[in-house]
Design an enzyme around this catalytic site. Structure first.
Site, mmCIF file in Angstrom:
data_model
loop_
_atom_site.group_PDB
_atom_site.id
_atom_site.type_symbol
_atom_site.label_atom_id
_atom_site.label_comp_id
_atom_site.label_asym_id
_atom_site.label_seq_id
_atom_site.Cartn_x
_atom_site.Cartn_y
_atom_site.Cartn_z
ATOM 1 N N CYS A 88 -33.063 1.020 53.872
ATOM 2 C CA CYS A 88 -33.560 0.617 52.725
ATOM 3 C C CYS A 88 -35.005 1.180 52.521
ATOM 4 O O CYS A 88 -35.499 1.029 51.190
ATOM 5 C CB CYS A 88 -33.349 -1.070 52.433
ATOM 6 S SG CYS A 88 -32.040 -1.593 52.893
ATOM 7 N N ILE A 214 -25.490 -4.571 44.726
ATOM 8 C CA ILE A 214 -25.082 -3.176 44.979
ATOM 9 C C ILE A 214 -25.284 -2.362 43.637
ATOM 10 O O ILE A 214 -24.899 -2.657 42.504
ATOM 11 C CB ILE A 214 -23.563 -3.174 45.393
ATOM 12 C CG1 ILE A 214 -23.129 -4.040 46.237
ATOM 13 C CG2 ILE A 214 -23.009 -1.811 45.537
ATOM 14 C CD1 ILE A 214 -23.496 -3.600 47.739
ATOM 15 N N LYS A 333 -34.047 -7.553 43.250
ATOM 16 C CA LYS A 333 -33.031 -8.393 42.496
ATOM 17 C C LYS A 333 -32.635 -7.967 41.200
ATOM 18 O O LYS A 333 -31.255 -8.214 40.968
ATOM 19 C CB LYS A 333 -33.660 -9.928 42.734
ATOM 20 C CG LYS A 333 -32.968 -10.924 42.066
ATOM 21 C CD LYS A 333 -32.003 -11.310 42.943
ATOM 22 C CE LYS A 333 -31.104 -12.395 42.144
ATOM 23 N NZ LYS A 333 -29.902 -11.776 41.374
ATOM 24 N N HIS A 337 -30.849 -2.424 43.477
ATOM 25 C CA HIS A 337 -31.349 -1.814 44.800
ATOM 26 C C HIS A 337 -30.321 -0.867 45.370
ATOM 27 O O HIS A 337 -29.709 -0.986 46.200
ATOM 28 C CB HIS A 337 -31.433 -3.151 45.616
ATOM 29 C CG HIS A 337 -31.794 -2.904 47.207
ATOM 30 N ND1 HIS A 337 -32.602 -1.782 47.313
ATOM 31 C CD2 HIS A 337 -31.574 -3.537 48.381
ATOM 32 C CE1 HIS A 337 -32.999 -1.691 48.698
ATOM 33 N NE2 HIS A 337 -32.169 -2.739 49.550
#
Ligand code: ZN
Lengths: 390, 132
Positions: A88, A214, A333, A337
């Site tokens: 990430c 997702i 959030k 993401h």
């Protein structure tokens, strides 16, 4: 080394972009950033693209070449394109590689992009791909999930410092509020602490509303040597520091489960490079893949005393208009993401804020902004500091 | 999730809680390491079988399972510090209501998970409360 500036930025819409492919959204972000910078293809020296898991999400590797091709940078121009992967933190690292290319003098105009197309697989497959950022053999094999690892961070933080589920929920509430002001955000709905606490338990004590979603999305920035940045834009934003650090891949091997030492070290290096202190930073985009991650981040970056991240958040000190606004974009959030894009999106948000172009979520008079991008449960951390004045 | 050879490679460690120890600095490693993180090139690594007792450092109850663990929910996942020092991630068998940080646990041999229907079944170490 040369000073480096960002002269163009662009995010696509973040969300479930079922009708669009990875190449579509990257071209939109890349072309948008070039248009913003008023740069032509012939001027581009290189391209770095953050992408975590094209092989698993869209069954496509060789993402650097794919993106150069569909951006029109391969035919005739043959611009070198490199994919950067650090789970990430892939986007943050792509930005760092691009900065180093310009700072070193090897390149002048460089694009740093990040992209992920996560909804082309089902949510189980997506979770499995994400779990590959942890230690597959010694964490994954035991039934560990990413929410599970962060839940264990949360559990110990609560045990040791008295952090509460309500305080975790406050992170999500704030970030949804910020996301509601961001046109590109995946979620624009506001939520309450009660909504978070009443949502499905994923890995105790983390509810589904404690987790980032997702997401599909792409982001791009254009870099130039600071000395010539004004040729392209009236509002170049300067890179004051780029720093990166590593830690153990498995959470269980960390010195302290509740501290991301990679963040602490990257932040220390960044503050030292920029000759700044945490008090000097006006706003930060931090890696809130889970609500507890934001609480650890503000502690590890020096915005809250260790153990006080929950209280600081519940007190509203990280809200827009307060002491240190955190995740004005809505964060991972609420903004979403798309793992490989996140580090670049954070930079786009800070640049937008420092230019004074953030509209309803503008942090007044922002001079210094920070981005903080984490890979896995903290094995990679990348911190950047940006400034409005050179 | 994993190929047969990939799992097979770790069987000694998974079945018997075998790790390694550096006889240069004395640090124990589980999961096993073949390279000492303290001494690096001057380290001397040898096998070591752990006693299997330790305590819970942190834990969670997983409700949304990892792939291959769907029929086990809710299951307890914990970070355990073995008495010799190293920490590992493992499932703990027990009542989620009674689990707590600092709880003493010991290792047992159990089925870990499986690769879907008809796929590989993984065995290895889990933990139970020490006095059970
Ligand atoms: Zn050693």
């Amino acid at each position: 080394m040369r000073d480096v500036a960002i002269i163009g930025v662009k995010n696509t819409k973040f969300g479930e972009l079922w009708g669009r492919s990875l190449r579509d959204i990257v071209v939109e972000a890349g072309a948008g950033a070039l248009e913003d910078a008023d740069v032509g293809g012939r001027e581009i020296d290189s391209l770095y693209v953050g992408n975590m898991s094209g092989g698993r999400f869209i069954d496509q590797e060789h993402i650097g070449a794919l993106i150069a091709d569909y951006s029109g940078l391969s035919k005739n121009l043959h611009v070198p394109a490199t994919r950067v992967e650090a789970a990430c933190a892939s986007g943050g690292l792509a930005l760092r590689q691009a900065i180093m290319a310009v700072a070193s003098g090897y390149n002048d105009i460089v694009i740093a992009a990040g992209a992920e197309k996560m909804t082309d697989v089902g949510s189980e497959e997506a979770s499995s791909a994400l779990a590959a950022a942890a230690d597959r053999e010694w964490e994954g094999m035991t039934g560990a999930t990413f929410p599970g690892l962060y839940a264990m961070i949360a559990r110990l933080h609560m045990h040791r410092y008295g952090t509460t589920s309500e305080q975790l929920a406050e992170v999500a509430v704030k970030n949804h509020k910020n996301g509601s002001l961001n046109p590109i955000a995946q979620y624009k709905n506001r939520i309450t602490v009660k909504d978070v606490l009443n949502s499905i338990m994923v890995a105790d004590p983390l509810h589904i509303f404690d987790c980032s979603p997702i997401t599909d999305g792409a982001s791009a920035v254009v870099l130039a040597p600071a000395d010539i940045a004004h040729k392209y834009t009236d509002t170049p934003i300067y890179i004051r520091a780029t720093a990166q650090a590593s830690d153990t891949i498995a959470l269980h091997d960390r010195r302290d489960i509740t501290t991301l030492d990679a963040t602490v070290m990257a932040a220390k290096r960044a503050y030292s490079m920029a000759k700044l202190r945490p008090e000097d930073i006006d706003l930060a985009e931090v890696h809130d893949c889970f609500t507890i991650a934001e609480i650890c981040a503000i502690e590890d970056l020096g915005f809250a005393e260790k153990g006080k991240g929950g209280i600081v958040t519940a007190n509203g000190e990280t809200a827009i208009g307060s002491r240190i606004p955190v995740n004005t974009s809505g964060g991972l959030k609420a903004c979403g993401h798309p793992v490989g894009a996140t580090g670049i999106k954070q930079a786009v948000e800070i640049v937008t804020q420092l230019r004074g172009e953030a509209g309803q979520r503008q942090v007044e008079g922002a001079e210094y902004g920070m981005t903080h991008n984490v890979g896995g449960s903290g094995a990679t951390a990348v911190v950047h500091i940006f400034s409005r004045e050179r | 999730m994993a190929s047969v050879p990939r799992f097979w490679r770790g069987i000694g460690s998974r079945y018997n809680l075998e790790g390694t120890r550096c006889n240069e600095c004395g640090e124990y490693f589980y999961p096993p390491r073949n390279f000492c993180v303290n001494c690096r090139r001057v380290g001397h690594i040898e096998p070591y079988k752990f006693k299997g007792t330790g305590e819970i450092i942190s834990y969670t109850v997983i409700h949304t399972a990892a792939e291959g663990f769907e029929d086990q929910t809710p299951y307890i996942l914990a970070i355990i510090e073995l008495d010799e020092g190293p920490r590992l991630t493992s499932q703990v068998i027990g009542n989620p209501e009674k689990i707590h940080i600092g709880m003493r646990v010991r290792s047992v041999f159990r089925k870990l998970g499986e690769d879907g229907e008809g796929g590989m079944i993984y065995y290895g170490t889990k933990f139970v409360p020490e006095n059970e």
